[in-house]
Design a protein around this motif. Structure first.
Motif, PDB file in Angstrom:
ATOM      1  N   SER A   1      -8.164   6.148  -7.013  1.00  0.00           N
ATOM      2  CA  SER A   1      -9.248   6.746  -7.786  1.00  0.00           C
ATOM      3  C   SER A   1      -9.948   5.709  -8.659  1.00  0.00           C
ATOM      4  CB  SER A   1      -8.722   7.889  -8.667  1.00  0.00           C
ATOM      5  OG  SER A   1      -7.749   7.407  -9.578  1.00  0.00           O
ATOM      6  N   ALA A   2      -9.208   4.702  -9.128  1.00  0.00           N
ATOM      7  CA  ALA A   2      -9.769   3.604  -9.925  1.00  0.00           C
ATOM      8  C   ALA A   2      -8.853   2.401  -9.803  1.00  0.00           C
ATOM      9  CB  ALA A   2      -9.929   4.021 -11.388  1.00  0.00           C
ATOM     10  N   VAL A   3      -9.452   1.209  -9.854  1.00  0.00           N
ATOM     11  CA  VAL A   3      -8.686  -0.036  -9.710  1.00  0.00           C
ATOM     12  C   VAL A   3      -9.100  -0.987 -10.824  1.00  0.00           C
ATOM     13  CG1 VAL A   3      -8.112  -1.985  -8.209  1.00  0.00           C
ATOM     14  CG2 VAL A   3      -8.588   0.264  -7.211  1.00  0.00           C
TER      15      VAL A   3
ATOM     16  N   ASN B   1      -1.438  12.454  -3.750  1.00  0.00           N
ATOM     17  CA  ASN B   1      -1.527  11.129  -3.145  1.00  0.00           C
ATOM     18  C   ASN B   1      -2.521  10.226  -3.869  1.00  0.00           C
ATOM     19  OD1 ASN B   1      -0.507   9.453  -1.124  1.00  0.00           O
ATOM     20  ND2 ASN B   1      -2.328   9.744   0.154  1.00  0.00           N
ATOM     21  N   SER B   2      -3.126  10.734  -4.931  1.00  0.00           N
ATOM     22  CA  SER B   2      -4.095   9.938  -5.673  1.00  0.00           C
ATOM     23  C   SER B   2      -3.365   8.935  -6.575  1.00  0.00           C
ATOM     24  CB  SER B   2      -4.990  10.858  -6.514  1.00  0.00           C
ATOM     25  OG  SER B   2      -5.949  10.112  -7.211  1.00  0.00           O
ATOM     26  N   ARG B   3      -3.923   7.749  -6.702  1.00  0.00           N
ATOM     27  CA  ARG B   3      -3.307   6.686  -7.491  1.00  0.00           C
ATOM     28  C   ARG B   3      -4.362   5.933  -8.294  1.00  0.00           C
ATOM     29  NH1 ARG B   3       0.441   9.031  -5.818  1.00  0.00           N
ATOM     30  NH2 ARG B   3       2.372   8.264  -4.878  1.00  0.00           N
TER      31      ARG B   3
ATOM     32  N   ALA C   1      -0.874   8.929 -10.759  1.00  0.00           N
ATOM     33  CA  ALA C   1       0.202   7.953 -10.942  1.00  0.00           C
ATOM     34  C   ALA C   1      -0.356   6.521 -10.898  1.00  0.00           C
ATOM     35  CB  ALA C   1       1.266   8.143  -9.862  1.00  0.00           C
ATOM     36  N   LEU C   2       0.337   5.632 -11.592  1.00  0.00           N
ATOM     37  CA  LEU C   2      -0.101   4.247 -11.698  1.00  0.00           C
ATOM     38  C   LEU C   2       0.668   3.377 -10.703  1.00  0.00           C
ATOM     39  CD1 LEU C   2      -1.747   2.052 -13.229  1.00  0.00           C
ATOM     40  CD2 LEU C   2       0.238   1.831 -14.750  1.00  0.00           C
ATOM     41  N   THR C   3      -0.077   2.572  -9.971  1.00  0.00           N
ATOM     42  CA  THR C   3       0.509   1.593  -9.055  1.00  0.00           C
ATOM     43  C   THR C   3       0.097   0.198  -9.513  1.00  0.00           C
ATOM     44  OG1 THR C   3       0.474   3.130  -7.178  1.00  0.00           O
ATOM     45  CG2 THR C   3       0.570   0.779  -6.671  1.00  0.00           C
TER      46      THR C   3
END
Length: 413
Positions: free
Chosen positions: A118-120, A58-60, A92-94
């Motif tokens: 995790s990072a934006v 569920n990490s993005r 995964a990248l959103t």
């Protein structure tokens, strides 16, 4: 019949007696299939742990970029992920469209309910700002590289240079130093695991016979050295049967491994050669078992109850872990002073020399080491038999100081 031949015959008789008494029992089947039980428990524990903490899917990583950069960023992300192994792939990248306040939008992404950010990344594509969670430094690094690749694709387009590399597999004659160190550690760990699992059973072999007085009959019929060595060889025969059974099983399973894994294992070729290394591995496993088994047999012979045997289990396990740590340090630094200490010290010598066989060429040190280890097996067996004779049977020229009793003079003057 000479004295030596008589002692050998007595030793083999004791060994055969203990081997048959151990193998031809229903409990031996439980011992033989103990790795299956341990593997089942480990698998169940791993599945439970993954279910408890399984939020990794569920990490993005979130990128807040304009619509004209969404497609180049998606293509660059797909291209960059090709260089990662499956277990090292970034989250995964959103991609989100920027709102009125991208900074506030980026902070709000960490509170999203449908994923864990995790990072934006947000801001201008040539000077982006990246926020990352405590576990997201690597995601932040990846987003920085992704932003650079995206900007290059967007600005250069078809003018961006392409590189077509020719990749050719090369079979190096000499494995890299890191591979040799890995081979040494695998050799040390293999012997350590087998001895940890198998040699501990030697501790309790004397307790039952002490309780039912059988040991006194054996001590009256044959020398105690023959009893100790025979019991040690009998339990070693049980260990060989265990290793042969599981070696056959693992060998047949290994034939079904993927070619890539087989090639990776083949790259760990030892400098002394595969067949010689296999022979040395078996020899050092034998010496490790006999050395540790003789020590455990001598210590366990002093225990008369199951409670005392249980109390001895912790120091014995600690001793094995210390030997493993010393030999592992030697395997990582072959030829160093710590490697020399591990190779000379009797209890760690088989582990360290197995690691040496996987890392360094030369056979004469192994011949000397095997002779040195065999000498210490004889010493440990002799000392254990003498301690048992004087401390437990209370016979011989002297008694151990903790078993001496003050005599009382009852004579009448």
């Amino acid at each position: 019949m000479t004295r030596t031949r008589r002692m050998i015959r007595q030793t083999l008789t004791i060994a055969r007696r203990d081997f048959v008494a151990t193998v031809f029992t229903p409990i031996f089947l439980l011992f033989l299939f103990a790795p299956v039980l341990l593997g089942s428990f480990s698998t169940i524990g791993a599945l439970a742990a993954s279910n408890v903490g399984g939020t990794g899917d569920n990490s993005r990583m979130v990128a807040i970029v304009p619509a004209e950069l969404a497609k180049p960023m998606t293509e660059a992300d797909a291209r960059l992920r090709g260089v990662f192994r499956r277990d090292e792939t970034p989250p995964a990248l959103t991609i989100l469209a920027p709102a009125r306040d991208p900074g506030r939008q980026a902070r709000a992404a960490f509170a999203a309910k449908n994923y864990d950010a995790s990072a934006v990344l947000y801001g201008p594509p040539d000077r982006p700002a990246i926020l990352y969670a405590p576990r997201g430094p690597r995601s932040a690094d990846y987003l920085a590289v992704l932003a650079r690749e995206t900007l290059a694709d967007a600005r250069l387009g078809a003018a961006k240079p392409t590189v077509v590399a020719t990749r050719t597999a090369f079979d190096a004659k000499r494995p890299p130093r890191a591979d040799r160190g890995g081979s040494g550690f695998l050799a040390v760990f293999g012997i350590f695991f087998l001895t940890l699992f198998l040699s501990g059973q030697v501790v309790g072999t004397m307790a039952e016979e002490r309780n039912n007085k059988v040991i006194e009959v054996l001590a009256a019929a044959v020398p105690l050295e023959a009893v100790f060595l025979g019991k040690l060889l009998g339990m070693f025969g049980v260990a060989i049967l265990f290793v042969a059974f599981w070696g056959t099983v693992v060998g047949n399973i290994g034939a079904l491994m993927p070619p890539t894994m087989t090639a990776a294992l083949g790259g760990l070729s030892p400098p002394v050669g595969g067949p010689m290394f296999a022979l040395l591995f078996v020899s050092y496993f034998t010496m490790a078992y006999l050395l540790l088994g003789s020590v455990f047999l001598g210590i366990g012979a002093q225990a008369s109850t199951p409670r005392e045997i249980q109390m001895l289990s912790l120091p014995i396990t600690i001793l094995q872990m210390v030997m493993f740590g010393l030999a592992s340090a030697a395997a990582s630094r072959p030829g160093s002073w710590i490697a020399m200490v591990a190779e000379v010290f009797p209890l760690s010598s088989p582990f360290a020399m197995a690691g040496r066989a996987a890392s360094l060429p030369g056979l004469w040190p192994h011949a000397a080491a095997l002779a040195w280890q065999a000498l210490w097996v004889a010493i440990f067996v002799g000392v254990g038999a003498r301690l048992f004779r004087r401390g437990v049977l209370q016979s011989g020229s002297a008694r151990l100081f903790w078993r001496r009793r003050n005599t009382v003079d009852t004579g009448v003057s």
